[in-house]
Design an enzyme around this catalytic site. Structure first.
Site, mmCIF file in Angstrom:
data_model
loop_
_atom_site.group_PDB
_atom_site.id
_atom_site.type_symbol
_atom_site.label_atom_id
_atom_site.label_comp_id
_atom_site.label_asym_id
_atom_site.label_seq_id
_atom_site.Cartn_x
_atom_site.Cartn_y
_atom_site.Cartn_z
ATOM 1 N N ASP A 1 0.819 -1.210 0.000
ATOM 2 C CA ASP A 1 0.000 0.000 0.000
ATOM 3 C C ASP A 1 0.855 1.263 0.000
ATOM 4 O OD1 ASP A 1 1.023 -0.268 2.543
ATOM 5 O OD2 ASP A 1 -0.819 0.285 3.574
ATOM 6 N N ASP B 1 7.557 -4.883 14.058
ATOM 7 C CA ASP B 1 8.075 -3.515 13.957
ATOM 8 C C ASP B 1 8.358 -2.914 15.333
ATOM 9 O OD1 ASP B 1 5.349 -3.609 14.397
ATOM 10 O OD2 ASP B 1 4.862 -1.918 13.094
#
Length: 443
Positions: A209, A287
């Site tokens: 994205d 992350d």
């Protein structure tokens, strides 16, 4: 040389007799000896007119032909000598060693978004070289429509498919986080394909994205040597968490920073780094795991003033967290910066830290009211000081920059300092002088 000269004289005599009338007519039309002709804005010498001395004319022609042939011989010898250096059959000749340009694969992490086409179209449109920047799309989820979109690109991309699609056994309270577990599993598999199966030495990771800026490839190509040579760096990111329009300097597209915060969203790592991380890769929330001090180990990333990626995917496992408030307003760089031609040595740790700290702590201290009400005079920069977790979060939130911390590190922070633009002036949101380390409890 005498034999050669005699042959040339005989040849010249024969040609002269045959073409005598034509040569005399052509040469007779030239200006007299010693004159010059105007040529553009300069002058050039003009050849002498022919005389009635046939033998003398022939000898002069022979001298001219011989000089010309000698010059051509030297040129051909130079060409031959240069060609021999590259000739693969000439094993005994010295070789010219041309340093190869490093291949940087772009790893696109995909799942079930058919809008991956927007990401791939922009990558292919801007890619300067298919050889230097192979695009590898790793797809999880088994989504047929997305797979068909990726297949439609043929050999322009490499299409990999995560073989294991089953649910992952998790604690009952983590069942709602199943998507995060699958993402972490996919990242591990995909990065292993790039570094272990395909044996690449570096990679840029982007999600399906993300849209990239015109100088996206230039940016990473220029920073790869720095990443390889500076052990105090562990990644290069294309993302500025506080990169919303109005919070960055539009005239500083070439400005780069070191940051202690792992930004992600278009980031480059080396194979050596993956070999360090892979054995302890987390089951989920990869992350945030990367942002823990045990992984970061005091190392920094490079990030730009103006982002080189833009996310257009509101829907995902994070359910649009931060998207509506921050991410949709991130400014994507539109100016091509020739980073490979710039001197980026200022980003080396010792030089950068010294210069950065001088600039921050020489800046005059101002209050929140001064900043918010636009009462600052001059061009800046200015320093706005925080002293605790709560004061940081209040100031950041009220000024419109990201106020969350991960393991005590603020987004975009370097040595506790967050840099941004407010009402056209550079502001450093900074801890007091003498800062030494982050407090992981500030989260």
């Amino acid at each position: 040389m005498i034999r050669k000269r005699g042959s040339l004289i005989l040849c010249g005599t024969f040609l002269f007799i045959t073409w005598n009338a034509i040569l005399v007519l052509l040469l007779w039309g030239r200006p007299p000896s010693g004159q010059t002709e105007e040529h553009g804005q300069g002058k050039r010498e003009v050849a002498e007119r022919p005389t009635n001395d046939m033998v003398g004319d022939v000898l002069r022609m022979a001298d001219t032909f011989e000089a010309e042939l000698e010059m051509q011989r030297k040129i051909l010898l130079q060409i031959k000598n240069q060609q021999s250096l590259w000739d693969p059959s000439n094993k005994n000749a010295p070789k010219v060693v041309v340093p190869p340009q490093l291949v940087i694969p772009i790893l696109v992490i995909a799942c079930n978004r058919v809008t991956v086409r927007r990401c791939l179209d922009k990558l292919l449109e801007l890619r300067p070289s298919a050889e230097l920047f192979p695009i590898i799309v790793s797809q999880d989820c088994g989504h047929a429509e997305t797979a068909e979109v990726i297949r439609s690109y043929g050999n322009q991309v490499i299409h990999l498919k995560q073989p294991v699609l089953s649910d992952i056994a998790v604690r009952p309270e983590h069942k709602k986080f199943q998507g995060y577990y699958k993402i972490s599993r996919h990242y591990r598999w995909a990065l292993n394909q790039v570094f272990k199966t395909l044996s690449h030495s570096s990679a840029v990771v982007v999600e399906d994205d993300l849209e990239v800026a015109p100088d996206f490839f230039e940016y990473f190509q220029a920073l790869l040597p720095l990443l390889k040579s500076d052990p105090t760096l562990w990644c290069v990111s294309a993302w500025n968490d506080n990169g919303r329009d109005g919070y960055v300097d539009p005239g500083s597209a070439n400005l780069l920073y070191r940051t202690d915060f792992f930004p992600g969203l278009g980031w480059m790592l080396l194979r050596e780094m993956w070999e360090e991380l892979e054995p302890k890769w987390p089951a989920s929330f990869w992350d945030d795991w990367m942002r823990q001090p045990e992984q970061r180990r005091g190392r920094a990333c490079i990030r730009p003033e103006i982002s080189r990626t833009l996310t257009f995917g509101r829907k995902g496992v994070s359910l649009g967290q931060f998207y509506d408030k921050y991410l949709r307003y991130i400014k994507l760089n539109t100016e091509f910066v020739p980073f490979t031609k710039l001197d980026l040595s200022y980003l080396k740790e010792e030089k950068y830290r010294e210069h950065f700290e001088k600039e921050v702590y020489r800046a005059p201290v101002v209050t929140y009211e001064d900043v918010k009400q636009g009462q600052l005079k001059g061009t800046g920069p200015y320093r706005l000081q925080y002293s605790s977790k709560d004061s940081f979060k209040i100031l950041a939130k009220n000024l419109g920059v990201m106020d969350d911390l991960k393991s005590g590190v603020p987004r975009t922070g370097y040595r506790g300092v967050v840099s941004f633009i407010s009402k056209g002036r550079r502001i450093y949101l900074a801890p007091p002088p003498g800062w030494t380390k982050y407090d992981p409890s500030w989260s």
